[in-house]
Design an enzyme around this catalytic site. Structure first.
Site, PDB file in Angstrom:
ATOM      1  N   LYS A 145      41.752  47.222  35.347  1.00 52.80           N
ATOM      2  CA  LYS A 145      42.435  47.461  36.151  1.00 52.80           C
ATOM      3  C   LYS A 145      44.035  48.057  35.077  1.00 52.80           C
ATOM      4  O   LYS A 145      44.224  48.393  35.560  1.00 52.80           O
ATOM      5  CB  LYS A 145      42.920  45.529  36.388  1.00 52.80           C
ATOM      6  CG  LYS A 145      42.125  45.145  37.292  1.00 52.80           C
ATOM      7  CD  LYS A 145      42.444  43.950  37.964  1.00 52.80           C
ATOM      8  CE  LYS A 145      41.075  43.419  38.979  1.00 52.80           C
ATOM      9  NZ  LYS A 145      40.958  42.093  38.912  1.00 52.80           N
ATOM     10  N   ASP A 181      47.697  41.144  45.313  1.00 50.07           N
ATOM     11  CA  ASP A 181      46.561  40.413  45.681  1.00 50.07           C
ATOM     12  C   ASP A 181      46.153  40.198  46.968  1.00 50.07           C
ATOM     13  O   ASP A 181      44.995  39.624  47.927  1.00 50.07           O
ATOM     14  CB  ASP A 181      45.675  39.453  44.775  1.00 50.07           C
ATOM     15  CG  ASP A 181      44.517  39.888  43.606  1.00 50.07           C
ATOM     16  OD1 ASP A 181      43.841  41.131  43.489  1.00 50.07           O
ATOM     17  OD2 ASP A 181      44.659  39.592  42.212  1.00 50.07           O
ATOM     18  N   GLN A 220      44.200  36.802  37.110  1.00 49.41           N
ATOM     19  CA  GLN A 220      42.695  36.645  37.285  1.00 49.41           C
ATOM     20  C   GLN A 220      42.062  35.622  37.468  1.00 49.41           C
ATOM     21  O   GLN A 220      42.198  34.702  36.455  1.00 49.41           O
ATOM     22  CB  GLN A 220      42.557  37.222  35.819  1.00 49.41           C
ATOM     23  CG  GLN A 220      40.615  38.317  35.574  1.00 49.41           C
ATOM     24  CD  GLN A 220      40.248  39.137  36.642  1.00 49.41           C
ATOM     25  OE1 GLN A 220      41.065  40.063  36.664  1.00 49.41           O
ATOM     26  NE2 GLN A 220      39.295  38.950  37.215  1.00 49.41           N
TER      27      GLN A 220
END
Ligand code: NAD
Length: 300
Positions: free
Chosen positions: A54, A121, A98
């Site tokens: 990422k 997200d 994460q």
């Protein structure tokens, strides 16, 4: 019939290219550099690879990234403090935590603490709620990648029966929530589907999957979807990522299903690369939205 491959790698490359042009223009017009903060707890090797990918992807499109690492003995309240700081930091536009977090940590509390405007997200209740109501702030990354891939290949969804196997908060449920809307930003042809969600308790899975015009597998079980479970001519999207004998495979028996489907995603090189591209897109959206709010505040 041998299915046409839906090339996620190439689609993701094109999307990154488009985004980097937008970011360059944005910066040339005086916009701040979009910045993504990744919070990584513990030293799970897979999570480290994901976060590194990422960060690299941010660099490829002209965005900045920040990595905040904490040991696996970090408490929930310490993590909440980290998130509070990131929420307040005007130079950070998107925040991702994460997953998975260590077992001792209250994952829901942590995810809920990410400011909705920075929740790239799209996991927090406010962003999930907005999506369900058909007015999303951010589209969740993997489902957004799926729709983007289908739209690039002009695979229309309106009126078609989409069967999704898997009901997770990350893939199955948000994808269903997107596809039943009238329009999620790709035009009505790429929404308005009739959606069925199957899961571990569904009876006679094969009888459901055989009805699918578009079949999406998001379970995490190699070869769960066999050729007899697929209607000839169906579009098959394999979200699963499984490691078998050091090889990555999806949830679909690719070699056999490819012979009956009309389109199919490979693993690797299908949905996976799109997930990160969509995360970057959301980070840019977050930056634009925050700048607009900032400008409005100054104007007031
Ligand atoms: P999850 O474990 O949260 O959910 C799995 C789902 O599968 C559950 O809803 C469960 O009810 C269902 N399920 C389990 N066994 C089943 C069975 N026998 N029949 C029908 N349904 C069954 O998983 P997730 O986070 O949604 O991930 C699913 C897969 O997708 C994993 O392989 C994961 O690695 C992969 N994934 C890929 C991407 C990507 O970018 N390509 C992103 C997220 C997840």
């Amino acid at each position: 019939m041998t299915a046409q491959i839906l090339d996620g790698k190439e689609t993701a490359r094109l999307l990154r290219e488009e985004l980097s042009v937008e970011v360059e223009k944005w910066r040339a017009e005086g916009g701040p550099q979009p910045t993504l903060a990744a919070v990584l707890v513990g030293d799970d090797p897979a999570s480290q690879v994901y976060v590194r990918n990422k960060e690299r992807a941010c660099g490829q499109v002209g965005m900045a990234s920040r990595l905040i690492r904490r040991s696996d003995t970090t408490s929930t309240s310490e993590l909440l403090d980290v998130l509070h700081e990131l929420n307040e930091d005007s130079q950070v536009h998107g925040i991702l935590v994460q997953l998975p977090l260590p077992k001792a940590i209250d994952t829901h509390r942590v995810l809920d603490a990410v400011a909705a405007s920075k929740d790239v997200d799209a996991f927090c209740p406010e962003n999930v709620g907005l999506l369900v109501q058909g007015r999303p702030r951010f589209l969740p990354c993997t489902p957004h990648g799926v729709v983007n891939l289908l739209a690039r290949y002009r695979i229309e969804l309106a009126g078609r029966h989409v069967v999704i196997v898997g009901r997770s908060e990350i893939v199955g449920k948000p994808l269903a929530n997107m596809l039943v809307q009238r329009d999620i930003g790709f035009g009505p042809k790429y929404a308005n589907a009739t959606v069925t969600i199957c899961h571990s308790q569904s009876a006679d899975l094969a009888s459901m999957t055989r009805q699918a015009d578009v079949l999406v597998a998001a379970v995490g079980r190699p070869c769960l979807i066999t050729v007899d479970m697929v209607k000839p001519g169906a579009v098959v999207v394999d979200v699963g990522i499984n490691r078998v004998d050091e090889k990555l495979v999806g949830d679909v028996d690719f070699a056999a299903v490819r012979e009956v489907a009309s389109f199919i995603t490979p693993v690797p090189g299908g949905v996976g690369p799109l997930t990160i591209a969509m995360l970057l897109r959301n980070n840019f959206t977050a930056c634009e939205l925050q700048q607009a709010v900032g400008d409005a505040t100054i104007a007031n």
